[in-house]
Structures are given as C-alpha cells and as structure tokens.
Design a protein around this motif. Structure first.
Motif, PDB file in Angstrom:
ATOM      1  N   PRO A  33      10.354-110.731  67.904  1.00 20.80           N
ATOM      2  CA  PRO A  33      11.659-110.303  68.461  1.00 20.80           C
ATOM      3  C   PRO A  33      12.483-111.694  68.836  1.00 20.80           C
ATOM      4  N   GLU A  34      13.520-110.912  69.203  1.00 17.79           N
ATOM      5  CA  GLU A  34      14.581-112.455  69.816  1.00 17.79           C
ATOM      6  C   GLU A  34      15.054-111.225  70.814  1.00 17.79           C
ATOM      7  N   LEU A  35      15.118-111.607  71.992  1.00 23.74           N
ATOM      8  CA  LEU A  35      16.778-111.014  72.644  1.00 23.74           C
ATOM      9  C   LEU A  35      17.765-112.092  72.326  1.00 23.74           C
ATOM     10  N   VAL A  36      19.314-111.049  72.375  1.00 26.54           N
ATOM     11  CA  VAL A  36      21.052-111.322  71.863  1.00 26.54           C
ATOM     12  C   VAL A  36      21.269-110.903  72.744  1.00 26.54           C
ATOM     13  N   VAL A  37      21.885-111.730  74.097  1.00 26.19           N
ATOM     14  CA  VAL A  37      22.283-112.018  75.008  1.00 26.19           C
ATOM     15  C   VAL A  37      23.762-111.678  74.528  1.00 26.19           C
ATOM     16  N   ARG A  38      24.749-110.278  75.173  1.00 21.94           N
ATOM     17  CA  ARG A  38      26.019-110.278  74.596  1.00 21.94           C
ATOM     18  C   ARG A  38      26.601-109.187  75.658  1.00 21.94           C
ATOM     19  N   GLY A  39      27.433-108.360  75.753  1.00 16.60           N
ATOM     20  CA  GLY A  39      28.531-108.031  76.601  1.00 16.60           C
ATOM     21  C   GLY A  39      27.698-106.887  77.378  1.00 16.60           C
ATOM     22  N   SER A  40      26.732-105.954  76.775  1.00 14.64           N
ATOM     23  CA  SER A  40      26.816-104.893  77.308  1.00 14.64           C
ATOM     24  C   SER A  40      25.835-104.467  78.446  1.00 14.64           C
ATOM     25  N   THR A  41      25.608-105.805  78.927  1.00 11.03           N
ATOM     26  CA  THR A  41      24.460-106.188  79.912  1.00 11.03           C
ATOM     27  C   THR A  41      25.366-107.360  81.551  1.00 11.03           C
ATOM     28  N   ALA A  42      25.295-106.223  82.146  1.00  8.42           N
ATOM     29  CA  ALA A  42      25.040-107.053  83.217  1.00  8.42           C
ATOM     30  C   ALA A  42      24.553-107.149  84.768  1.00  8.42           C
ATOM     31  N   SER A  43      24.931-107.408  85.682  1.00 12.71           N
ATOM     32  CA  SER A  43      24.319-107.671  87.051  1.00 12.71           C
ATOM     33  C   SER A  43      24.532-106.259  87.338  1.00 12.71           C
ATOM     34  N   GLY A  44      22.865-105.845  87.742  1.00 14.02           N
ATOM     35  CA  GLY A  44      22.774-104.782  88.816  1.00 14.02           C
ATOM     36  C   GLY A  44      24.383-103.987  89.558  1.00 14.02           C
ATOM     37  N   PRO A  45      24.365-102.771  90.426  1.00 12.90           N
ATOM     38  CA  PRO A  45      24.837-102.798  91.308  1.00 12.90           C
ATOM     39  C   PRO A  45      24.306-103.722  93.205  1.00 12.90           C
ATOM     40  N   GLY A  46      23.116-103.104  93.177  1.00 11.94           N
ATOM     41  CA  GLY A  46      22.597-104.182  94.332  1.00 11.94           C
ATOM     42  C   GLY A  46      23.018-105.166  93.925  1.00 11.94           C
ATOM     43  N   GLN A  47      23.023-105.884  93.025  1.00 14.30           N
ATOM     44  CA  GLN A  47      22.419-107.686  92.785  1.00 14.30           C
ATOM     45  C   GLN A  47      24.318-107.480  93.279  1.00 14.30           C
ATOM     46  N   ARG A  48      25.017-107.408  92.777  1.00 13.57           N
ATOM     47  CA  ARG A  48      26.213-107.583  92.667  1.00 13.57           C
ATOM     48  C   ARG A  48      27.201-107.709  93.940  1.00 13.57           C
TER      49      ARG A  48
END
Length: 343
Positions: free
Chosen positions: A325-340
């Motif tokens: 399979p292949e990972l397709v990165v779009r808009g439903s993932t972002a940095s975790g709260p602690g990371q931000r």
C-alpha cells in the motif's frame, strides 16, 4: 475458402450455409449446432474468428460485499474492465443485509455455467467460517481467486494488500508528527485483514514508541466497518486520550472525524485521523483525508490474470500475492498537541 467451408461442414455434419452463418456471427443457429461448428474448427486446426473466441469465452462471476463502501465498486470496475478486455462477460453478484448469502450467489453463478469466480472480502476472510465450501466449489471444477483475506485451508490463489505494512506506515507518519497516544479503530476480530492490521499496529507502536503488547491493547477498539462504527470506535479512543486515530477503512475515518467534532474537537488541530483504502472522492472530504491507498488497479488486474490462467488450464499455486500500500498525506493529520507547543 469454399474448400474450408466444405471441410468444416462435413466435420460438423451441417450444411456449408450453416457454417457460414456461424462464422459470420449470424443469428438463427441453434446453440448445439453452433458448438458443433466451433468444435469442428478446433478439430481441423482452424483458428476461431476473434469475434467468436470472445463470445465463447463466457461469464465470470464477481461476488462482493455491499457496495456502500466505495472501495468495492472501485475494485469491481477494475476487474470488470480487465475481464471485458479479455473477451469475458463479468457478472456482479452483491451481498446485501437480508439478501442472498455468498453460498446462494455462488450456487446461482455455477448454475449459469460461469467460467470462474472472483470473491472479494468473502467468507474466506472470516476465521470462523467453514472453508469446506471452497473445496466443494473446486470439486465442481470451477476455478476461483480470492481477494482480501488469506486462509491456509483453501487451496487457491489469494490477492491481498499488505495490511501489516499499511499500519506501520500510518504509525510512522503519526509518530513523526509528534503523536504518542495513537488509537486503532478496526472491524470485528474474526477477520484476517483485521488481525493483520493489529499485528502491524503493534509492530509500529513497539518500534516507534517502545510500547508493549498490553499497552497497545488498550489503544485498539473493535467496531463495525461503517461510518457509525468508526464514530463509535473513535469516540471511545478519544475518551482514552488518543490524539490520533488510525481507521481500517475510509468510511470508518469519516465517522472518526464526526466523533471528534461532536466532542468539540477540530481535525486535524486537536485530533489527527488516518483512513484506509483511498476510496474515490475521499480526497474531497472536509478536511481531505490522509489515508493508506489500497493498490486496487494492480490487485484487480492480478486477480483477473490469475483466474484466466486457471481457466486456461494453468493452475496458479496455492499462494498469496501481496501488494504494497501507499501512504497518501492530505489534510486530516497534523502535529500532535505536545509537538506544537514545543514548536
């Protein structure tokens, strides 16, 4: 040409005019007579006209679950096109709640004299099902290929996406974004793809976050393969503090997004969501869904190629063809709260 017509007519025991009608695809010839003429062609070493070769190739059954999940129509389209290009006529048989069972659909297709059957996500994927039904089908001389879900009890070729690798891809993506509390929303535990996804999820969480099996277990939620199932599973995982949810289908992922919003959370700012399938139109949801793309085109074509080899008298080995399979990165993932906060 006249000599050839005479030879074929003599071999088939019919008139030259009848042979001419068959070769030109004209109506008005009995099915048995038509078969006699075609058999005479074969015996005498003449090639059947392409038009007749295609017509005589026959029907191939395709049994799928319900078509509500867009991945099944997508697979059916690829398989149907590949069969048509080879001169076969696809017959789509769909299971629906309260409708015909897989066994009933199989019996119907066999009664209609199909050349072979392709099963998509059928009972072969259910570890609690009796696999004797497939032995019985082979005993009837009907070749078949199975998509999604492997069983060592079924002597047939299988075609599958690499569910384990898919989950490792998803976990790797989310941990790279800084998520440490990642949940997995999957279907019922008895299905082979579910068990494989769990294996891949455990592996990814161990490799990336050092979690043991017991720690990972509380981050797995079983539910139904539906929007409502994804919503219920994600609600449970979010209540356990998950900032990211990996779902076993795009439909479940849409349910996960709904669950987050019902709790006043934003996707992806508060909760990241990853789907599985990359169904048609999923790139146009709000937000566009990050997902694991099933290699539908390659899987469908491989299933058809393998089945036609079986029909042609070259049995495929009892093995599984696994597609990455292949990972397709779009808009439903972002940095975790602690990371931000650290950023």
């Amino acid at each position: 040409m006249t000599a050839r017509l005479a030879d074929i007519a003599a071999q088939a025991g019919v008139s030259e005019a009848t042979v001419s009608r068959v070769l030109n695809g004209k109506p008005g010839v009995a099915a048995g007579t038509r078969e006699s003429v075609l058999a005479a062609l074969d015996v005498l070493g003449y090639e059947r006209p392409v038009k007749l070769r295609q017509r005589s190739a026959g029907l191939v059954g395709l049994i799928t679950p319900e078509l509500d999940n867009p991945i099944f129509p997508a697979l059916a389209q690829v398989i149907g096109q590949a069969l048509t290009r080879q001169g076969y006529t696809p017959v789509l048989a769909t299971q629906t709640p309260g409708g015909s069972t897989e066994d009933e659909l199989t019996e119907m297709l066999v009664d209609r004299g199909v050349s072979g059957i392709i099963f998509v996500s059928g009972l072969h994927a259910d570890t609690t099902a009796d696999m004797g039904r497939y032995d019985q089908l082979r005993g009837q001389g009907v070749p078949y290929v199975l998509i999604n879900g492997f069983s060592d009890k079924v002597q047939a070729p299988f075609v599958s996406p690499d569910d384990r690798a898919a989950m490792v891809l998803a976990v790797t993506h989310l941990t790279a974004l800084g998520h440490t509390r990642i949940g997995l929303a999957v279907g019922p535990k008895r299905f082979v793809p579910v068990l494989r996804k769990i294996e891949g999820f455990r592996l990814g969480m161990k490799e990336r976050l050092g979690l043991d099996e017991a720690e990972v277990e509380e981050l797995i939620q079983h539910s139904l393969y539906s929007l409502e199932g994804g919503q219920a599973a994600a609600a449970a995982l979010i209540s356990r503090g998950c900032t990211a949810v990996v779902c076993a289908s795009d439909m479940m992922a849409l349910g996960a997004i709904r669950a987050a919003r019902q709790q006043g959370l934003r996707v992806p700012q508060d909760v990241s969501v990853v789907g599985f399938d990359d169904s048609p139109l999923i790139a146009f949801t709000d937000p566009p869904l990050t997902t694991i793309r099933q290699p539908v085109q390659a899987m469908g074509q491989a299933a058809v190629r393998t089945l036609l080899e079986e029909i042609g008298g070259t049995p495929a080995p009892h093995s599984e063809f696994v597609f990455l399979p292949e990972l397709v990165v779009r808009g439903s993932t972002a940095s975790g709260p602690g990371q931000r906060r650290r950023d």
